[in-house]
Design an enzyme around this catalytic site. Structure first.
Site: not given
Ligand code: 0WE
Length: 256
Positions: A13, A40, A156, A163
């Site tokens: 990440g 990525q 969000y 999450k």
């Protein structure tokens, strides 16, 4: 000091030098850990390779975590280089930009699946393979989450749902892997100006709100997220698993 001398792990990440994954990497490297990195997509190689080089990493590979074969390939390579690992940092999330702008109720099936796959399932995919390389001594798996998993944070949206699934995955993985002395924990970081936060409408205002209201009257620093990762990877947290630590200057304790 060298709390992590002789320890090896992989960091998923890092996008650039503002990434929380990178701050975790630096904190672990300062204590002597040996690091592997994946990034990525081709475009990020230009940013990630020099960072990895700067901490003496010899393992820098592209990996699309939404592809099981790509994850297998990374762990096969890692096994060749290292045989065993001691830790994983998972700092990976993605939702379609339009799903972080409007209302949660408008989330499409495809948008929901994408956010869940990349932001939640990848932890389990990685934990499975990493656990097979954590022989004997056990290990530590650390992921990043956010308060929007627990409470509604405007915009969000589907990331909050993903999450929440990630946080539940931390607990189920911790239960499954505990008998191999593998610990699984998450850091719920307050908002930080990273690539993932850039371009999110009203992000600056969120930082202002935290600064005004959080008990510590400031925002969390990326270095502090790194130090929390160090706690979870090191022996200092040897009895802690399935836990979500808030590194958020206390913001999440407030009711009003
Ligand atoms: O988890 C995150 C962000 C994750 C993220 C960011 C992006 C931006 C670009 C996932 N997918 C994408 N997709 C893109 O196309 N955070 C904790 C940072 C964040 O993101 C928000 C926040 C906060 C805080 C989005 C809306 C509201 C608050």
């Amino acid at each position: 000091m060298g709390m992590l001398v002789g320890k090896k792990g992989i960091i998923f990440g890092v996008a650039n030098d503002h990434s929380l994954a990178w701050y975790c990497a630096k904190a672990l490297h300062e204590e002597g850990a040996e690091l592997a990195f994946t990034y990525q997509g081709e475009a990020l190689e230009r940013r990630v390779r020099p960072l990895a080089d700067s901490v003496g990493s010899k393992f820098i590979e592209q990996c699309d975590l939404s592809n099981d074969e790509a994850i297998d390939k990374i762990f096969t390579e890692l096994k060749k280089q290292w045989a065993t690992i001691d830790f994983v940092i998972h700092a990976v999330a993605f939702a379609n930009k339009q799903d972080l702008e409007g209302h949660f109720v408008d989330t499409t099936r495809d948008g929901f699946k994408l956010a869940m796959d990349v932001s939640a399932y990848t932890l389990t995919a990685v934990a499975k393979r990493a656990s097979e390389m954590m022989n004997g001594d056990g290990g530590s798996i650390v992921t990043l989450t956010y308060y929007g998993a627990e409470k509604v944070v405007p915009h969000y949206n589907v990331m909050g749902v993903a999450k929440a699934a990630l946080e539940a995955s931390v607990r189920y993985l911790a239960a499954d892997l505990g008998d191999k002395n593998i610990r699984v924990n998450a850091i719920s970081a307050g908002p930080v100006r990273t690539l993932a936060a850039m371009g999110i409408a009203g992000f600056r205002d969120m930082l202002k709100v935290v600064e005004a209201k959080a008990p510590l009257k400031r925002n969390i620093q990326a270095e502090e997220v790194g130090k929390t990762a160090l706690y979870f990877v090191s022996n200092m947290s040897s009895g802690v698993t399935g836990e979500i630590i808030h590194a958020d200057c206390g913001y999440s304790i407030l009711g009003m």
